[in-house]
Design a protein around this motif. Structure first.
Motif, PDB file in Angstrom:
ATOM      1  N   VAL A  45       7.548  -0.244   4.797  1.00 57.29           N
ATOM      2  CA  VAL A  45       7.892  -1.453   3.746  1.00 57.29           C
ATOM      3  C   VAL A  45       9.396  -1.516   3.772  1.00 57.29           C
ATOM      4  CG1 VAL A  45       7.897  -2.292   1.496  1.00 57.29           C
ATOM      5  CG2 VAL A  45       5.866  -0.933   2.372  1.00 57.29           C
ATOM      6  N   GLY A  46      10.025  -2.423   4.340  1.00 58.27           N
ATOM      7  CA  GLY A  46      11.484  -2.617   4.324  1.00 58.27           C
ATOM      8  C   GLY A  46      12.032  -3.947   4.442  1.00 58.27           C
ATOM      9  N   SER A  47      13.170  -3.874   5.207  1.00 57.61           N
ATOM     10  CA  SER A  47      13.979  -5.159   5.202  1.00 57.61           C
ATOM     11  C   SER A  47      13.237  -5.972   6.600  1.00 57.61           C
ATOM     12  CB  SER A  47      15.180  -4.748   5.390  1.00 57.61           C
ATOM     13  OG  SER A  47      15.996  -5.943   6.101  1.00 57.61           O
ATOM     14  N   PRO A  48      13.261  -7.116   6.651  1.00 55.86           N
ATOM     15  CA  PRO A  48      12.787  -7.757   7.685  1.00 55.86           C
ATOM     16  C   PRO A  48      13.717  -7.650   8.967  1.00 55.86           C
ATOM     17  CG  PRO A  48      13.499  -9.305   6.228  1.00 55.86           C
ATOM     18  CD  PRO A  48      13.657  -8.038   5.279  1.00 55.86           C
ATOM     19  N   PHE A  49      14.981  -7.274   8.625  1.00 58.60           N
ATOM     20  CA  PHE A  49      16.064  -7.019   9.779  1.00 58.60           C
ATOM     21  C   PHE A  49      15.965  -5.982  10.522  1.00 58.60           C
ATOM     22  CE2 PHE A  49      18.024  -9.890   6.563  1.00 58.60           C
ATOM     23  CZ  PHE A  49      17.681 -11.130   7.257  1.00 58.60           C
ATOM     24  N   TYR A  50      14.996  -4.968  10.023  1.00 58.73           N
ATOM     25  CA  TYR A  50      14.741  -3.673  10.677  1.00 58.73           C
ATOM     26  C   TYR A  50      14.238  -3.836  12.085  1.00 58.73           C
ATOM     27  CZ  TYR A  50      13.305   1.371  11.420  1.00 58.73           C
ATOM     28  OH  TYR A  50      13.056   2.442  11.796  1.00 58.73           O
ATOM     29  N   ASP A  51      13.073  -4.597  12.155  1.00 66.45           N
ATOM     30  CA  ASP A  51      12.431  -5.007  13.396  1.00 66.45           C
ATOM     31  C   ASP A  51      13.101  -5.919  14.337  1.00 66.45           C
ATOM     32  OD1 ASP A  51       9.876  -3.545  12.586  1.00 66.45           O
ATOM     33  OD2 ASP A  51       8.835  -5.214  11.616  1.00 66.45           O
TER      34      ASP A  51
ATOM     35  N   PRO B 138      14.143  -9.060   1.148  1.00 60.87           N
ATOM     36  CA  PRO B 138      12.916  -9.003   0.560  1.00 60.87           C
ATOM     37  C   PRO B 138      12.113  -7.697   1.352  1.00 60.87           C
ATOM     38  CG  PRO B 138      13.072 -10.618   2.345  1.00 60.87           C
ATOM     39  CD  PRO B 138      14.451 -10.182   2.021  1.00 60.87           C
ATOM     40  N   ARG B 139      11.307  -7.289   0.471  1.00 61.36           N
ATOM     41  CA  ARG B 139      10.402  -6.088   0.895  1.00 61.36           C
ATOM     42  C   ARG B 139       9.241  -6.860   1.731  1.00 61.36           C
ATOM     43  NH1 ARG B 139       7.621  -3.124  -3.748  1.00 61.36           N
ATOM     44  NH2 ARG B 139       7.082  -5.393  -4.065  1.00 61.36           N
ATOM     45  N   THR B 140       9.134  -6.380   3.059  1.00 61.56           N
ATOM     46  CA  THR B 140       8.131  -7.003   3.981  1.00 61.56           C
ATOM     47  C   THR B 140       7.510  -5.825   4.705  1.00 61.56           C
ATOM     48  OG1 THR B 140       7.543  -8.717   5.283  1.00 61.56           O
ATOM     49  CG2 THR B 140       9.655  -7.701   5.852  1.00 61.56           C
ATOM     50  N   LEU B 141       6.617  -6.197   5.516  1.00 64.44           N
ATOM     51  CA  LEU B 141       5.888  -5.280   6.462  1.00 64.44           C
ATOM     52  C   LEU B 141       6.870  -5.071   7.804  1.00 64.44           C
ATOM     53  CD1 LEU B 141       3.502  -3.481   7.200  1.00 64.44           C
ATOM     54  CD2 LEU B 141       2.540  -5.494   8.378  1.00 64.44           C
TER      55      LEU B 141
ATOM     56  N   PRO C 172       0.820  -1.402   0.041  1.00 64.52           N
ATOM     57  CA  PRO C 172      -0.162  -0.046  -0.102  1.00 64.52           C
ATOM     58  C   PRO C 172       0.991   1.280   0.013  1.00 64.52           C
ATOM     59  CG  PRO C 172      -0.577  -1.438   2.085  1.00 64.52           C
ATOM     60  CD  PRO C 172       0.601  -2.093   1.142  1.00 64.52           C
ATOM     61  N   ALA C 173       0.581   2.146  -0.779  1.00 68.06           N
ATOM     62  CA  ALA C 173       1.116   3.548  -0.882  1.00 68.06           C
ATOM     63  C   ALA C 173       1.250   4.091   0.322  1.00 68.06           C
ATOM     64  CB  ALA C 173       0.373   4.358  -2.122  1.00 68.06           C
ATOM     65  N   PHE C 174       0.369   4.036   1.251  1.00 67.37           N
ATOM     66  CA  PHE C 174       0.364   5.039   2.501  1.00 67.37           C
ATOM     67  C   PHE C 174       1.752   4.483   3.597  1.00 67.37           C
ATOM     68  CE2 PHE C 174      -2.874   1.493   3.555  1.00 67.37           C
ATOM     69  CZ  PHE C 174      -2.103   0.847   4.767  1.00 67.37           C
ATOM     70  N   LEU C 175       2.089   3.548   3.438  1.00 67.22           N
ATOM     71  CA  LEU C 175       3.130   2.983   4.069  1.00 67.22           C
ATOM     72  C   LEU C 175       4.525   3.540   3.819  1.00 67.22           C
ATOM     73  CD1 LEU C 175       2.616  -0.919   4.385  1.00 67.22           C
ATOM     74  CD2 LEU C 175       2.183   0.796   6.200  1.00 67.22           C
ATOM     75  N   GLU C 176       5.364   4.067   4.841  1.00 68.37           N
ATOM     76  CA  GLU C 176       6.749   4.584   4.696  1.00 68.37           C
ATOM     77  C   GLU C 176       7.498   3.677   3.697  1.00 68.37           C
ATOM     78  OE1 GLU C 176       9.318   7.257   4.546  1.00 68.37           O
ATOM     79  OE2 GLU C 176       8.233   7.675   6.270  1.00 68.37           O
ATOM     80  N   ARG C 177       8.456   4.040   3.110  1.00 65.61           N
ATOM     81  CA  ARG C 177       9.566   3.178   2.313  1.00 65.61           C
ATOM     82  C   ARG C 177      10.695   3.235   3.198  1.00 65.61           C
ATOM     83  NH1 ARG C 177       4.854   2.332   0.677  1.00 65.61           N
ATOM     84  NH2 ARG C 177       4.421   1.348  -1.539  1.00 65.61           N
ATOM     85  N   HIS C 178      11.216   2.256   3.605  1.00 66.35           N
ATOM     86  CA  HIS C 178      12.639   2.146   4.175  1.00 66.35           C
ATOM     87  C   HIS C 178      13.572   2.029   2.954  1.00 66.35           C
ATOM     88  CE1 HIS C 178      11.453   0.797   8.502  1.00 66.35           C
ATOM     89  NE2 HIS C 178      10.881   1.944   8.169  1.00 66.35           N
ATOM     90  N   ASP C 179      14.012   3.011   2.254  1.00 63.96           N
ATOM     91  CA  ASP C 179      14.615   3.097   1.181  1.00 63.96           C
ATOM     92  C   ASP C 179      15.924   4.025   1.566  1.00 63.96           C
ATOM     93  OD1 ASP C 179      13.533   5.621   0.914  1.00 63.96           O
ATOM     94  OD2 ASP C 179      12.431   5.334  -0.818  1.00 63.96           O
ATOM     95  N   GLU C 180      16.899   4.102   0.474  1.00 67.22           N
ATOM     96  CA  GLU C 180      18.200   5.102   0.796  1.00 67.22           C
ATOM     97  C   GLU C 180      17.562   6.481   1.522  1.00 67.22           C
ATOM     98  OE1 GLU C 180      21.107   5.122  -2.218  1.00 67.22           O
ATOM     99  OE2 GLU C 180      21.307   3.099  -2.221  1.00 67.22           O
ATOM    100  N   ARG C 181      16.487   6.982   0.729  1.00 64.95           N
ATOM    101  CA  ARG C 181      16.139   8.454   1.090  1.00 64.95           C
ATOM    102  C   ARG C 181      15.681   8.289   2.423  1.00 64.95           C
ATOM    103  NH1 ARG C 181      10.885   9.986  -0.350  1.00 64.95           N
ATOM    104  NH2 ARG C 181      10.342  11.844   0.639  1.00 64.95           N
ATOM    105  N   PHE C 182      15.012   7.403   2.921  1.00 67.99           N
ATOM    106  CA  PHE C 182      14.479   7.099   4.410  1.00 67.99           C
ATOM    107  C   PHE C 182      15.648   7.170   5.422  1.00 67.99           C
ATOM    108  CE2 PHE C 182      13.736   4.472   8.117  1.00 67.99           C
ATOM    109  CZ  PHE C 182      12.835   4.983   8.648  1.00 67.99           C
ATOM    110  N   PHE C 183      16.794   6.428   5.215  1.00 70.56           N
ATOM    111  CA  PHE C 183      17.653   6.130   5.951  1.00 70.56           C
ATOM    112  C   PHE C 183      18.699   7.477   5.801  1.00 70.56           C
ATOM    113  CE2 PHE C 183      16.636   1.763   5.375  1.00 70.56           C
ATOM    114  CZ  PHE C 183      16.353   1.421   6.813  1.00 70.56           C
ATOM    115  N   ARG C 184      18.840   7.966   4.876  1.00 71.47           N
ATOM    116  CA  ARG C 184      19.588   9.282   4.855  1.00 71.47           C
ATOM    117  C   ARG C 184      18.898  10.432   5.329  1.00 71.47           C
ATOM    118  NH1 ARG C 184      21.094   8.284  -1.246  1.00 71.47           N
ATOM    119  NH2 ARG C 184      23.155   7.387  -1.169  1.00 71.47           N
ATOM    120  N   GLY C 185      17.588  10.513   5.026  1.00 69.82           N
ATOM    121  CA  GLY C 185      16.961  11.562   5.638  1.00 69.82           C
ATOM    122  C   GLY C 185      17.106  11.569   7.496  1.00 69.82           C
ATOM    123  N   LYS C 186      16.818  10.442   7.901  1.00 67.04           N
ATOM    124  CA  LYS C 186      17.105  10.359   9.347  1.00 67.04           C
ATOM    125  C   LYS C 186      18.499  10.468   9.803  1.00 67.04           C
ATOM    126  CE  LYS C 186      13.251   8.293  10.740  1.00 67.04           C
ATOM    127  NZ  LYS C 186      12.238   8.596  11.587  1.00 67.04           N
ATOM    128  N   ALA C 187      19.393  10.352   9.125  1.00 68.57           N
ATOM    129  CA  ALA C 187      20.745  10.407   9.623  1.00 68.57           C
ATOM    130  C   ALA C 187      20.942  12.218   9.455  1.00 68.57           C
ATOM    131  CB  ALA C 187      21.806   9.846   8.577  1.00 68.57           C
TER     132      ALA C 187
END
Length: 190
Positions: free
Chosen positions: A134-140, A101-104, A50-65
């Motif tokens: 939406v992102g890596s399973p290893f985040y959680d 893999p992309r996952t919840l 779903p489009a409403f979920l944040e994407r844990h992509d490069e932009r997300f991680f760079r933005g947090k940093a």
């Protein structure tokens, strides 16, 4: 959605938080998490998340940093300069943070956000889903296992792996999982 009507279903779940339980009770939430990640990885292999979920992509991680450095800049400029070095080195771990893999991703799957509802088969009930993505399973997995030493971490990774494999989610070897956890710990610190 077209009619402008939406449902919000709430459930009162009574039970202790994982953080308040002995370590042996921390294993079943990790098995549950592995099954959850496997299920959504399979679903999102066939259809878009779903489009409403944040994407844990490069932009997300760079933005947090970048926000971490900016937050320090006005209060502790010397510390901000040191944090900027860490931020710049984040580039080297971005492939790990965005791989797999992309996952919840729950986004805050920590022992303080998981209720174990008692019963013949205890239910695992994560709460506070407002940062789901939406992102890596290893985040959680990294958030839940934060701070544990190698022997306990190995046991936790094995429990997660058991749940993931039950749902046919292929994972790298244990050293690859531990490396991913370490990379996500760096993100968490930032």
């Amino acid at each position: 959605d077209r009619a402008g009507r939406h449902w919000l279903l709430l459930e009162l779940v009574e039970g202790p938080l994982v953080r308040d339980l002995d370590l042996e009770h921390w294993i079943s939430p990790l098995e549950w998490l592995g099954r959850l990640h496997a299920r959504f990885a399979r679903v999102w292999d066939r259809s878009a998340p779903p489009a409403f979920l944040e994407r844990h992509d490069e932009r997300f991680f760079r933005g947090k940093a970048d926000r971490a450095v900016a937050a320090l800049a006005w209060r502790a400029p010397r510390l901000a300069r040191r944090m900027a070095i860490v931020r710049d080195r984040l580039q080297s771990v971005l492939p790990v943070l965005t791989a797999g893999p992309r996952t919840l991703a729950h986004g805050a799957f920590m022992p303080a956000n998981v209720i174990v509802a008692p019963g013949d088969l205890p239910r695992i009930c994560p709460v506070d889903w407002e940062v789901a993505a939406v992102g890596s399973p290893f985040y959680d997995l990294a958030f839940f296992c934060d701070g544990f030493e190698a022997s306990t971490l190995d046991r936790m990774v094995a429990a997660y792996r058991g749940g993931a494999q039950a749902g046919d989610l292929a994972l790298p070897a244990d050293d690859g999982v531990v490396r991913a956890i370490d990379c996500f710990r760096l993100h968490r610190v930032m």
